[in-house]
Design an enzyme around this catalytic site. Structure first.
Site, short mmCIF file in Angstrom:
data_model
loop_
_atom_site.label_atom_id
_atom_site.label_comp_id
_atom_site.label_asym_id
_atom_site.label_seq_id
_atom_site.Cartn_x
_atom_site.Cartn_y
_atom_site.Cartn_z
N TRP A 115 42.67 40.69 39.82
CA TRP A 115 41.35 40.47 40.40
C TRP A 115 41.30 40.97 41.86
CZ3 TRP A 115 44.57 36.91 38.14
CH2 TRP A 115 45.40 36.21 39.00
N SER A 116 42.28 41.79 42.24
CA SER A 116 42.42 42.18 43.65
C SER A 116 41.22 42.97 44.18
CB SER A 116 43.68 43.05 43.78
OG SER A 116 43.68 43.72 45.02
N ASN A 117 40.65 42.47 45.28
CA ASN A 117 39.58 43.21 45.97
C ASN A 117 40.17 44.41 46.71
OD1 ASN A 117 37.48 41.45 45.20
ND2 ASN A 117 38.09 40.00 46.78
N CYS A 153 42.59 46.26 45.73
CA CYS A 153 42.77 47.36 44.77
C CYS A 153 41.43 48.03 44.45
CB CYS A 153 43.46 46.85 43.50
SG CYS A 153 45.21 46.49 43.78
#
Ligand SMILES: Cc1ncc(COP(=O)(O)O)c(C=O)c1O
Length: 253
Positions: A78-80, A82
């Site tokens: 769920w990385s922002n 990335c």
């Protein structure tokens, strides 16, 4: 107004400062014991915003200066960070490879779907182990080199001295906006995951002469795990900006 122009390559991604806004109803809900303001990093441009665009200006600047043609980074599914690497890398004309970790899902979550729509190549592993994630980053990077590509590896969260420079500038920006609006913050409270934002803000506020506590609310690693990393980054960013900053003032909640 305090300015600092880092002597580092930079790939522009921001159009100007993010808004700095009062939250009167939030303040009232707290009994008006504190006046709460928010720095709207979510309104930064490109792919739904987020503060990591600031790191990416310098990370992509470094990648282009080295002649890289691809970016490799990693994070949770769920990385922002990335998502923003996928978007900013596409803008710079770089291929983006993302190593995403986390428990298996029936279908990819919104950020992973955006990563793919933005053209990134996604490599997924269900491992929660840092060593496994790093091994996959190394394998993806080796494969790219073997194929004749020139990858540039970005650490988790875009943290480190190069990316952290963007957060030093965020601290300077915040101090200027507070001064313009006649506000004297006694504390800046932020989520702290890899600690790069916290270290950069601490150094930026120090450069600006704004004496506010910088309190990181730990959201991934514990305070005991994060403290040495943040202190080291504070020292590195302090020396890059020509200022000795007291790394003892790193504070967590
Ligand atoms: C607005 C904001 N502040 C702070 C953080 C924490 O980032 P860091 O990994 O630098 O600790 C994040 C994480 O993405 C964020 O979005």
């Amino acid at each position: 107004m305090t300015t600092w122009t880092p002597n580092l390559p930079r790939f522009p991604l921001l159009d100007g400062p993010s808004p700095f806004q009062p939250l009167p109803r939030f303040s009232a809900a707290l009994g008006d014991d504190a006046e709460i303001w928010v720095k709207r990093e979510d309104l930064l441009p490109i792919a739904f915003g987020g503060n990591k665009l600031r790191n990416l200006e310098f990370l992509i600047g470094a990648a282009l200066a080295e002649g890289a043609d691809a970016l490799v980074t990693s994070g949770r599914r769920w990385s922002n960070h990335c998502r923003l690497t996928a978007a900013a890398g596409a803008r710079a004309g770089l291929d983006v490879h993302l190593v995403l970790t986390g428990p298996p899902l029936d279908s990819p979550g919104p950020n992973q779907r955006l990563d793919e729509l933005l053209g990134a190549t996604v490599h997924v592993t269900t491992t929660a182990e840092r060593a496994d994630r790093e091994a996959l980053v190394a394998a993806v990077t080796d494969d790219l080199r073997t194929a004749g590509r020139r990858p540039y590896v970005i650490a988790v969260g875009g943290s480190g001295a190069v990316g952290g420079v963007g957060q030093v500038l965020a601290g300077l920006e915040l101090a200027d906006q507070a001064r313009e609006r006649g506000v004297s913050p006694s504390a800046v409270v932020l989520p702290s995951a890899t600690g790069g934002t916290q270290a950069g803000l601490l150094v930026g506020l120090e450069l600006a002469g704004l004496r506010a506590r910088v309190v990181g609310v730990t959201v991934a690693a514990t305070a005991a795990e994060l403290r040495p990393a943040v202190q080291m980054l504070v020292r590195d960013l302090g020396s890059l900006s020509g200022r000795v900053v007291d790394a003892g003032s790193v504070e967590f909640d």
